[in-house]
Scaffold this active site. Structure first.
Site, PDB file in Angstrom:
ATOM      1  N   GLU A 129      94.967 -60.679   2.623  1.00 34.00           N
ATOM      2  CA  GLU A 129      94.171 -59.517   2.230  1.00 34.00           C
ATOM      3  C   GLU A 129      93.918 -59.561   0.721  1.00 34.00           C
ATOM      4  O   GLU A 129      94.834 -59.848  -0.062  1.00 34.00           O
ATOM      5  CB  GLU A 129      94.955 -58.253   2.610  1.00 34.00           C
ATOM      6  CG  GLU A 129      94.141 -57.163   3.224  1.00 34.00           C
ATOM      7  CD  GLU A 129      93.474 -57.519   4.551  1.00 34.00           C
ATOM      8  OE1 GLU A 129      92.288 -57.931   4.524  1.00 34.00           O
ATOM      9  OE2 GLU A 129      94.102 -57.376   5.590  1.00 34.00           O
ATOM     10  N   THR A 142      92.386 -61.755  -0.677  1.00 36.14           N
ATOM     11  CA  THR A 142      92.430 -63.162  -1.066  1.00 36.14           C
ATOM     12  C   THR A 142      91.029 -63.772  -1.035  1.00 36.14           C
ATOM     13  O   THR A 142      90.784 -64.773  -1.694  1.00 36.14           O
ATOM     14  CB  THR A 142      93.334 -63.959  -0.102  1.00 36.14           C
ATOM     15  OG1 THR A 142      93.003 -63.573   1.232  1.00 36.14           O
ATOM     16  CG2 THR A 142      94.800 -63.660  -0.352  1.00 36.14           C
ATOM     17  N   ASP A 143      90.096 -63.151  -0.275  1.00 36.56           N
ATOM     18  CA  ASP A 143      88.794 -63.823  -0.100  1.00 36.56           C
ATOM     19  C   ASP A 143      88.029 -63.947  -1.414  1.00 36.56           C
ATOM     20  O   ASP A 143      87.525 -65.016  -1.752  1.00 36.56           O
ATOM     21  CB  ASP A 143      87.947 -63.176   1.027  1.00 36.56           C
ATOM     22  CG  ASP A 143      87.590 -61.721   0.848  1.00 36.56           C
ATOM     23  OD1 ASP A 143      88.097 -61.080  -0.109  1.00 36.56           O
ATOM     24  OD2 ASP A 143      86.800 -61.197   1.661  1.00 36.56           O
ATOM     25  N   ASP A 187      84.578 -60.447   6.040  1.00 42.70           N
ATOM     26  CA  ASP A 187      84.174 -59.609   7.173  1.00 42.70           C
ATOM     27  C   ASP A 187      82.949 -60.179   7.890  1.00 42.70           C
ATOM     28  O   ASP A 187      82.900 -60.223   9.125  1.00 42.70           O
ATOM     29  CB  ASP A 187      83.888 -58.184   6.690  1.00 42.70           C
ATOM     30  CG  ASP A 187      85.084 -57.574   5.982  1.00 42.70           C
ATOM     31  OD1 ASP A 187      86.201 -58.119   6.122  1.00 42.70           O
ATOM     32  OD2 ASP A 187      84.907 -56.562   5.278  1.00 42.70           O
TER      33      ASP A 187
HETATM   34  C1  GLA Z   1      87.256 -55.570   2.614  1.00 45.79           C
HETATM   35  C2  GLA Z   1      86.229 -56.566   2.091  1.00 45.79           C
HETATM   36  C3  GLA Z   1      86.689 -57.995   2.325  1.00 45.79           C
HETATM   37  C4  GLA Z   1      88.124 -58.211   1.837  1.00 45.79           C
HETATM   38  C5  GLA Z   1      89.044 -57.102   2.322  1.00 45.79           C
HETATM   39  C6  GLA Z   1      90.412 -57.196   1.731  1.00 45.79           C
HETATM   40  O1  GLA Z   1      87.332 -55.643   4.000  1.00 45.79           O
HETATM   41  O2  GLA Z   1      84.994 -56.373   2.709  1.00 45.79           O
HETATM   42  O3  GLA Z   1      85.796 -58.889   1.705  1.00 45.79           O
HETATM   43  O4  GLA Z   1      88.161 -58.338   0.442  1.00 45.79           O
HETATM   44  O5  GLA Z   1      88.524 -55.816   2.038  1.00 45.79           O
HETATM   45  O6  GLA Z   1      91.038 -58.351   2.187  1.00 45.79           O
END
Ligand code: GLA
Length: 388
Positions: free
Chosen positions: A30, A32-33, A172
C-alpha cells in the site's frame, strides 16, 4: 446490475453493449505504487457496469452520461474542446477517459452511457478506477478503437490524475483491467511488468472478508497528496529517484527527519512484504496450505501496524476492525487503499468467519459507529464486455 434497464429508461431502446469493470482489494503493498514499488491486488466480483450505445442523432460529438447512483439529470459532455476543469463531480471520471483517449490520438465516438454500480463508493475499493475502466472499454469497443489493455491502464490513470485531479498511482486501474480470477496480480510499478500469482484461500479452508468501515475516504482530499509529497522529499534527500531504490536499513537511517524516516520505512517494508507473500504463495514445497495462509495473515497484521504507525494513514474504525477480527480468530487483517477511511481486508479461517463478523459488528456498536458492511472478497476477472 441494472445499467441496461437504466439505459432503456433514460435513453429509450437497447444499448449496443454492456461493459463491466471490477473494483479491487489489495492483498499487499500500500502506497508503494507511486514509489515505483510492488503491489498485489485482485479484482472483486463487485464493480461498475456501463450500458452504452453510439449516438444516432446530432450532435454526434457528445457523451450523454447518467448513473443510477446519481439521480440528477443526465450530464452532457462535448467531446470537442474537452479539457480538465470542464466537467466536475462523478461525470469527470468518464469524461476524463474520453479526454485521455482523444489526447492519445484516438477519435472517441459520441455515445449515450448509463452507469450502475454494486460497489460501495468511498469505501477504498476503487469505484473511481472501475468507472474509468468501464467507460474506457465501452468507448473503445463502440468506436472500434484498438487500444491494448496496458495502454488503457495508463489512459485511465491519466484521466484520474490530470482530468479529475487525484494524484493516484497505477494500482487501481491495473487491477481493474488486468486481474484474473483465482489469482492476485503482482505488478512492478517501475517496469510495469505483471505476473499472475495463483491465489485460492478457499482451497485452504480460508476466506477473505472486506469490511467497509463506512468512514468515507476521498482521494482528492489533501492527505493522500501529502503522503506522496513526503515520499518524494525522502527520495530527494537520499539522492535516489524513488523510494524503490532504497537498498537497506542504512539508507533509511540517513534520513534525519523522523517523519520522512517513518514514511520511507513503511514503503521499504511493504515492498518486502509483497515479495514475501508472493514467495509464500508460489511456495515452499512441504509447507501445508494452512500454514501459508497463517504466515500471510501475520504479514497482513504487520502491514497494518506499519500503515498505522509509520505511514499514519489508518483511522479509528480500521484499527478497531483489525483488532476485533484478529481477536475473533482472523489470521490477519489490515486497512487497504489510500487510507483515512474505507475498508479493511481480513484473512479468516472458514471456521471463524461468523465469529469475526460478529466481533467487528459488536465493536462498532460499542463505539456507537455506523454498522460496518461485509463483502466476501473472491478474486475475480478483470473488466470485460458482458453477454446480455
Ligand atoms: C489509492 C490509489 C492507489 C494507491 C493506493 C494506496 O487506492 O488510487 O494508486 O496509491 O491508494 O496503495
Amino acid at each position: 446490475m441494472k445499467s441496461a434497464e437504466l439505459f432503456g429508461e433514460r435513453f429509450g431502446g437497447e444499448p449496443d453493449g454492456v461493459w463491466l469493470a471490477p473494483g479491487r482489494a489489495n492483498l499487499m503493498g500500500e502506497h508503494t505504487d507511486y514509489n515505483d514499488g510492488f503491489v498485489l491486488p485482485f479484482a472483486l466480483r463487485q464493480g461498475i457496469t456501463a450500458a452504452a450505445a453510439r449516438r444516432g442523432g446530432r450532435p454526434a460529438r457528445r457523451l450523454t452520461l447518467c448513473s443510477r447512483q446519481e439521480p440528477e439529470a443526465a450530464v452532457e459532455v462535448d467531446l470537442d474542446g474537452l479539457e480538465p476543469g470542464r466537467v466536475t463531480g462523478w461525470a469527470a471520471y468518464p469524461a476524463g477517459v474520453a479526454w485521455a483517449l482523444e489526447a492519445a490520438g484516438h477519435r472517441v465516438p459520441g455515445a449515450c452511457i448509463a452507469i450502475d454500480s454494486d460497489l460501495p463508493t468511498s469505501a477504498g475499493l476503487s469505484s473511481s478506477a472501475a468507472l474509468e475502466c468501464a467507460t474506457a472499454l465501452a468507448l473503445t469497443d463502440l468506436g472500434g478503437l484498438d487500444v491494448p489493455r496496458g495502454d488503457l491502464v495508463t489512459l485511465a490513470r491519466r484521466a484520474e490524475n490530470e482530468f479529475v485531479g487525484a494524484p493516484t498511482g497505477i494500482m487501481d486501474q491495473s487491477a481493474s483491467l488486468l486481474c484474473r480470477a483465482g489469482h492476485v496480480l503482482l505488478l512492478d510499478c517501475r517496469s510495469l511488468e505483471t505476473s499472475q500469482v495463483p491465489f485460492d484461500p478457499a482451497a485452504a479452508g480460508a476466506g477473505l472478508l472486506v469490511v467497509n468501515t463506512r468512514a468515507r475516504h476521498e482521494l482528492t482530499d489533501g492527505e493522500y497528496g501529502q503522503r506522496r509529497a513526503e515520499c518524494e522529499e525522502a527520495a530527494r534527500r537520499l539522492g535516489i529517484s524513488s523510494l524503490r531504490d532504497i537498498t537497506g536499513v542504512g539508507d533509511i537511517a540517513r534520513l534525519t527527519d523522523p517523519v520522512l524516516r517513518r514514511r520511507a520505512r513503511h514503503v521499504v517494508t511493504d515492498n518486502e512484504r509483497v515479495l514475501e507473500v508472493v514467495a509464500l504463495l508460489r511456495s515452499s514445497p512441504g509447507v501445508a496450505a494452512e500454514e501459508v495462509y497463517r504466515q500471510i495473515g501475520r504479514l497482513l497484521a504487520q502491514a497494518h501496524v506499519s500503515l498505522r504507525d509509520d505511514f499514519e494513514v489508518s483511522w479509528p474504525q480500521a484499527d478497531e476492525a483489525v483488532e476485533a477480527a484478529m481477536a475473533a480468530g482472523a489470521y490477519g487483517a489490515r486497512m487497504i487503499g489510500g487510507g483515512f477511511g474505507g475498508s479493511v481486508l481480513a484473512l479468516v479461517p472458514a471456521a471463524a468467519a461468523s465469529a469475526v463478523r460478529a466481533a467487528v459488528t459488536a465493536a462498532f456498536a460499542r463505539h456507537g459507529w455506523t454498522a460496518p458492511e461485509f463483502l466476501d472478497a473472491i478474486p475475480a476477472d478483470s473488466a470485460r464486455r458482458l453477454v446480455v
